[in-house]
Design a protein around this motif. Sequence first.
Motif, PDB file in Angstrom:
ATOM      1  N   THR A   1       1.267  -1.497   0.282  1.00 29.99           N
ATOM      2  CA  THR A   1      -0.086  -0.115   0.206  1.00 29.99           C
ATOM      3  C   THR A   1       0.982   1.974   0.170  1.00 29.99           C
ATOM      4  N   ALA A   2       0.703   2.283  -0.221  1.00 24.84           N
ATOM      5  CA  ALA A   2       1.297   3.933   0.028  1.00 24.84           C
ATOM      6  C   ALA A   2       1.233   3.855   1.229  1.00 24.84           C
ATOM      7  N   ASP A   3       1.420   3.424   2.420  1.00 24.13           N
ATOM      8  CA  ASP A   3       1.822   3.761   3.612  1.00 24.13           C
ATOM      9  C   ASP A   3       0.931   2.641   4.357  1.00 24.13           C
TER      10      ASP A   3
ATOM     11  N   ALA B   1       0.221   3.061   8.211  1.00 26.29           N
ATOM     12  CA  ALA B   1      -0.768   3.435   8.509  1.00 26.29           C
ATOM     13  C   ALA B   1      -2.168   1.856   8.093  1.00 26.29           C
ATOM     14  N   THR B   2      -1.479   1.669   7.475  1.00 29.11           N
ATOM     15  CA  THR B   2      -2.655   0.348   6.944  1.00 29.11           C
ATOM     16  C   THR B   2      -3.048  -0.529   8.207  1.00 29.11           C
TER      17      THR B   2
ATOM     18  N   ASP C   1     -15.652  -1.105  10.722  1.00 32.89           N
ATOM     19  CA  ASP C   1     -15.110  -0.919   9.700  1.00 32.89           C
ATOM     20  C   ASP C   1     -14.069  -0.857   9.339  1.00 32.89           C
TER      21      ASP C   1
ATOM     22  N   LEU D   1      -7.153  -8.263   1.467  1.00 28.93           N
ATOM     23  CA  LEU D   1      -6.090  -8.535   0.685  1.00 28.93           C
ATOM     24  C   LEU D   1      -5.470  -7.734   0.203  1.00 28.93           C
TER      25      LEU D   1
ATOM     26  N   PRO E   1      -1.123  -5.856  -2.234  1.00 31.95           N
ATOM     27  CA  PRO E   1      -1.077  -6.173  -3.052  1.00 31.95           C
ATOM     28  C   PRO E   1       0.167  -7.357  -2.948  1.00 31.95           C
TER      29      PRO E   1
ATOM     30  N   ALA F   1      -0.559   7.840  13.738  1.00 32.51           N
ATOM     31  CA  ALA F   1      -1.780   7.543  12.563  1.00 32.51           C
ATOM     32  C   ALA F   1      -3.367   7.217  12.344  1.00 32.51           C
ATOM     33  N   MET F   2      -3.391   6.820  14.048  1.00 31.93           N
ATOM     34  CA  MET F   2      -5.084   6.516  15.050  1.00 31.93           C
ATOM     35  C   MET F   2      -5.881   7.229  14.637  1.00 31.93           C
TER      36      MET F   2
ATOM     37  N   PRO G   1      -6.767   7.026   7.146  1.00 35.26           N
ATOM     38  CA  PRO G   1      -6.078   6.050   6.224  1.00 35.26           C
ATOM     39  C   PRO G   1      -5.581   6.444   4.875  1.00 35.26           C
ATOM     40  N   ARG G   2      -4.607   6.671   4.711  1.00 36.48           N
ATOM     41  CA  ARG G   2      -4.061   7.513   3.596  1.00 36.48           C
ATOM     42  C   ARG G   2      -3.257   6.348   2.097  1.00 36.48           C
ATOM     43  N   GLU G   3      -3.631   4.986   2.512  1.00 38.01           N
ATOM     44  CA  GLU G   3      -3.281   4.106   1.933  1.00 38.01           C
ATOM     45  C   GLU G   3      -4.201   3.973   1.618  1.00 38.01           C
ATOM     46  N   PHE G   4      -6.033   4.674   1.352  1.00 35.45           N
ATOM     47  CA  PHE G   4      -6.772   3.551   0.735  1.00 35.45           C
ATOM     48  C   PHE G   4      -7.019   5.541  -0.726  1.00 35.45           C
TER      49      PHE G   4
ATOM     50  N   GLN H   1      -0.690  -0.802 -10.649  1.00 38.15           N
ATOM     51  CA  GLN H   1      -0.571  -1.632  -8.922  1.00 38.15           C
ATOM     52  C   GLN H   1      -2.218  -2.646  -8.683  1.00 38.15           C
ATOM     53  N   LEU H   2      -1.347  -3.148  -7.883  1.00 33.36           N
ATOM     54  CA  LEU H   2      -2.578  -4.577  -7.117  1.00 33.36           C
ATOM     55  C   LEU H   2      -3.200  -3.731  -6.232  1.00 33.36           C
ATOM     56  N   GLN H   3      -3.875  -3.051  -5.996  1.00 32.74           N
ATOM     57  CA  GLN H   3      -4.755  -2.866  -4.637  1.00 32.74           C
ATOM     58  C   GLN H   3      -5.852  -2.797  -3.778  1.00 32.74           C
ATOM     59  N   VAL H   4      -5.791  -2.829  -2.428  1.00 33.01           N
ATOM     60  CA  VAL H   4      -6.995  -2.954  -2.318  1.00 33.01           C
ATOM     61  C   VAL H   4      -7.726  -1.869  -2.618  1.00 33.01           C
TER      62      VAL H   4
ATOM     63  N   PRO I   1     -14.758   5.700   8.392  1.00 29.32           N
ATOM     64  CA  PRO I   1     -15.642   4.083   8.723  1.00 29.32           C
ATOM     65  C   PRO I   1     -15.402   4.303   7.007  1.00 29.32           C
ATOM     66  N   MET I   2     -15.033   2.905   6.577  1.00 27.84           N
ATOM     67  CA  MET I   2     -14.940   2.458   5.712  1.00 27.84           C
ATOM     68  C   MET I   2     -15.939   1.693   4.584  1.00 27.84           C
TER      69      MET I   2
ATOM     70  N   ALA J   1      -9.856  -6.562  -7.425  1.00 22.22           N
ATOM     71  CA  ALA J   1      -8.488  -6.418  -6.673  1.00 22.22           C
ATOM     72  C   ALA J   1      -7.739  -7.508  -7.554  1.00 22.22           C
TER      73      ALA J   1
END
Lengths: 548, 233
Positions: A405-407, A410-411, A422, A444, A446, B3-4, B8-11, B18-21, B31-32, B43
């Motif tokens: 992931t990008a970070d 943080a993930t 969530d 899942l 990468p 970070a909490m 989350p910056r990765e989403f 690139q394979l990403q969620v 909330p996601m 994905a």
Amino acid sequence: MTAPGTEPTAGPGTEATAGPSHQTTIGPDDNPATGSEAATIAHRRTHPITPLVTGWKIVVGIVAVLTAQNIARLAGDFTWGRALAALGILVVAVVIAVVASALSWWFTTYAVDESGVALHKGLLSKSREFAPREKIESVTVERPFLARLLGLSKVRVEVAGGGESYLDIEYVRAADAEELRTRILAVAAGVDPRQVDAASTPTAPGDLTDADQEPSADGAPPASAPPASAPDPLRKLLKGEVEDGELIAEIPTQRLVHSLVRDADFLLSIVFGIIGGIVAIGLGIWQDGFAFASLIALLPALIALPKYVFGRIEGGWGFVSRITDRGLRMRRGLLNTRTDNIATGRIQRFALKRPLLWRSPGWTSVSVTVAGIGDDSNEASNVLPVGTREELWLTLGHLAPTLGTADDMATLEHLLTAPARDIDGLRAPHRLQWYSRRTQVVVLLPGVLIQRHGLLARKLVIIPRDRIQQVAIEDDPFARRLRSLDLKVGVAGHTETIGDLPREAARHLHAVLAHDAATSRRYSDRSTWREPALALSASSGAGQETGR
Amino acid sequence: MDAMNQPPREFVEPPESQLQVPVETQRGPAPMPRVSERRLEAAQKPGPRSESSDREPSDREPSDPPVPIVTDDGPRIGASGLKPVSPKLIPARYIAGIPGYVTGVLMIAACLVLWWWQGWWWLGLVAVIPAITVVQGLLFTPRRVRAIGYLDGEDELIVASGLMFRNVVTVPYGRIQSVKIDEGPVDRSYGLAKISFTTAADAGETLPGLPKEEAERLRELLTRRGIDTMAAL
């Protein structure tokens, strides 16, 4: 250089410490190369009290077997004559055991030279064990209880290879054990053992020539020794413990104690253990009257609880972990310090845990499944008993492949802290699987497959996608009703069951993971292997720096 | 680390390669959104790994998600193109099970005799267990044998087995550590063999009821492809 025929070069080292007096070379078939430079250290015997310790183990075993069978009857039929007879038998057993141990002690010798560590054993069936220098992974000094009472230690040399391969030099004096350990470490690092001896004597440190630092077996450059003073690397070795490499985690005692107190599993098991013990003893007294025999029968169960508590403390006390080019080196222990070494390339799976009360300080514990390390040495698989977020990141950054992931950090934090509902991922489809829906989710990424489960304690299972060996889908009549399927992901040494996935998603996930298992980590494709994010800068072409 | 407290910056929507969620827009601070099947398919874009390897054995485009191997149509899960094992396994299993059946029948008989003779009625309950074992062995063996299937694919071997508790396992050739062929005396008289292979994960798989030539062919295939595509632990 001593003349051949006199005391071999081990002399100076042993004179500095008051070692045992049995230094004579043994037998015609030992002690090679006395005519040449006398580079080898002659075979020595272990400490003379060793037969008492090993013999005592036999006696305790016999006594335990006998009493376990007859304890009730013995308690009832007690007479002085019988007691004296039993004592006599015990004495005879002790004598026989000690004599047998003494015989085997007489024929047990060990030697440390520049090619490795040799251990020769056996009276009737001779056994020669040898640990070559290149394969030595770690050297531990362990102090089992009885040996510690007598001031002895055991030196264990771990050899690369299967989970059970090690060489035990049983029972040398405690001071000698440390010296032996540094000598073996020096040999493993390629330093001439003679120079270790010379350096350990208080006289003439200026006689040292440059340390003969051959590159270690995996070709890491010897430039880890600074070009400054030559005795420096030797001095580092002499200080012992885990000193080389980059520091990952160092757990202060206060944090360990707080973490144990805050661990609900630990506290509950203690409470239930104590309650169970009291209830059992109470029941025994209430039913049979006070019977000594029943207490003896309960002894193993009563010992289990302090053992568990002690084990948890030992697993984290004074924990230091460092990453070196030989892998992850960890040191821990209060009374019984042990050093463990894990080759980072063999880690198959990570299990992170953050109990309820660890959430506010943000502590996490990490254990790994390593190919080749069995369950018995389970302490070695706990690579971070309790770590802060920074330590968690350093540990995973060096051991785990990049998440993709990008970070990544943080993930991970999100996966550990957010409520399960969530989190973006796969969860159980049917209303009846309410518990799984509430607490379990599969994500899942990468680089890895992550399963989060656990109600109060947040648990993560991280499986690098390139370590998957096989994938299976399981179906049964109930799963059909609930529109779910189970996925079984196999890595080396462990099969992870990912249950209650929606049927469509399970099939797609199975295809993705099967593709990963089939195409990743091929020997022919080494350049495409995923590397940890914080790969050691010493290795050439340090891995992909995605992540952070 | 704070970070909490931050989303989350990765989403973030990933670049195509690139394979990403994959990400939907976030509602609110943390909330996601809930998962959907579509997300998993999106994905499945293969990562940079498969783009760099030229020896992609299948004809898939690098950007296609892997097609699901396990099929779910029909009463049982399976895979398309599964080959059945030899039907001669049915009589072979019956014959090989004779000692078990005889033992079971003897146990039932003993329970019944003792019940009639001594009046121990509860032995009737005990006799239910061997009775169930014998009956389901006699009744279900043909169906069970017909439910076994295998497929030697490009990269992996797929084995399906089981009637009610069905199991479809995919084992890549490069991960197989050892291959073994067994022929019991009954199997040999029918010309059958059983092939078993293990991976580094403890569970080993077995495939019974293969004609001998087929077992040899499979073993040769597993060994050859295993060496070609051998993977490190």
